[in-house]
Design a protein around this motif. Sequence first.
Motif, PDB file in Angstrom:
ATOM      1  N   ALA A  36     -31.527 -33.229  14.676  1.00  0.00           N
ATOM      2  CA  ALA A  36     -32.510 -33.147  14.670  1.00  0.00           C
ATOM      3  C   ALA A  36     -33.867 -32.434  14.558  1.00  0.00           C
ATOM      4  N   ARG A  93     -34.557 -28.171  14.131  1.00  0.00           N
ATOM      5  CA  ARG A  93     -36.210 -28.339  13.241  1.00  0.00           C
ATOM      6  C   ARG A  93     -36.950 -26.706  14.313  1.00  0.00           C
ATOM      7  N   GLU A 114     -32.082 -38.563   9.043  1.00  0.00           N
ATOM      8  CA  GLU A 114     -31.788 -37.534  10.296  1.00  0.00           C
ATOM      9  C   GLU A 114     -30.273 -36.500   9.306  1.00  0.00           C
ATOM     10  N   PHE A 135     -29.882 -34.240   6.881  1.00  0.00           N
ATOM     11  CA  PHE A 135     -30.197 -33.198   7.020  1.00  0.00           C
ATOM     12  C   PHE A 135     -29.687 -32.540   7.809  1.00  0.00           C
ATOM     13  N   ILE A 136     -28.627 -32.834   9.300  1.00  0.00           N
ATOM     14  CA  ILE A 136     -28.330 -32.635  10.166  1.00  0.00           C
ATOM     15  C   ILE A 136     -26.723 -31.782   9.607  1.00  0.00           C
ATOM     16  N   SER A 167     -27.518 -29.015   7.457  1.00  0.00           N
ATOM     17  CA  SER A 167     -27.957 -28.409   8.469  1.00  0.00           C
ATOM     18  C   SER A 167     -26.422 -27.083   8.698  1.00  0.00           C
TER      19      SER A 167
END
Length: 442
Positions: free
Chosen positions: A125, A129, A157, A160-161, A164
């Motif tokens: 993560a 970023r 995390e 979020f990953i 993305s």
Amino acid sequence: MSEHTFSLTHILNNLNIESLNAMQEDALEAHRTHEEIILLSATGSGKTLAFLAPLLERIDRDSNTTQALIIVPSRELALQIEKVFKTMGTGVKVTCCYGGHLRETEENNLKDTPALIVGTPGRIADHIRRENIRTQTIHSLILDEFDKSLEQGFDEEMEFIIGSLPALRYRTLTSATEAVPVPDFVGLSNPHYLNYLTGNESEKESLSIEWIESPDTDKQETLFDLLCMAGSRSAIVFCNHRETVEDCSHYLKKKGIYNEFYHGAMEQRDRDSALCKFRNGTVNVLVTTDLAARGLDIPNIRYIIHYHLPHTEEIFTHRNGRTARMEASGTAILIVGPGEYLPEYTAEKAKPVQLPAQLELPERPKWSTLYIGAGKKNKINKIDIVGFLSQQGGLKPEDIGLIEVKDFHAFAAVRKSKLGAAMERFKHEKIKNRKVRMDIMK
């Protein structure tokens, strides 16, 4: 012969495996027809190859892009998967990302775009970023031991990953535990299940379960007796607390039993060293927390000793998964202290330990570990080290054991009886024209 068959034969030869097992064959076929797979299979059954082999069929070797991501709960598991993948000898670039060492090292590796990235949620993560990882072309995601990642609180995390990855198409989740809910953020719509759990994974025929009563709350004397019984055969001792791990390790050393301890508060180099010395036979005993209960691929472990009783049946199963792997046999021993009772799930299966009348200290290990202060990033590999030990150190092939090369250092097992003389021979020598620090690991 098809490209897949040829490639698979090449991979199996490199791994010294004759053929895939039934679970691995089913996983390979399922990945060809399904985009979402949940694979449930016991620890030690070969899940790593079951997801790596089909993943290779989806990687375009001509594309200089990152195409696949494997997320794991621990750095040890990440390093193990990376090692297996490299041993497969595919020529596909892989990079491993995890906490506990310099982020800058990984940033340099990521500049030469890897097709596959393996790592822990926090570090991956962080790289995303910082835009060190280009996510636009990642089409395959593997969450290995996803239940453990959830247990350890990596939800944010991981969400979020996954959020993305705009091109994500294929998802594979693996676990050695049944009935773990999959969070919505993983994005599964209609997963195909491959369930190879029997419902009682601790009942492998190759694993025998025994117990011994300790007269004292402090079980160290009983542990010492068990390790004397084990002799030179390898054993992992599981404790529930870091402090107990170190206390037991120091006690055993005073009593003459060579061992290493291992837990999450140690520096990464010390953890690497402890595992290496256990793997290469410098010590036959590893005292550890449940950090070592998952993901460590160490062959031929004969005994698992539960110094502290496991809190749950699941922990018991994962600890025992370090032994009786594949076709090998092993023994799990529970030490039961005053006021303790055998867990219900073991009571019917466990047999009392029969200690021999005479106990003797195990023989001293025949290997020592040599620390070498240079590694992969210094352009030094195993062949360089073997050549140096043979030519400058005068060692024969049978005097050189397991060699492990890390980014900036390496470890080599050398027969203890030959190491002193070898150190004298090469203390002023260079490896690949580089003066490198060398020490015998204590």
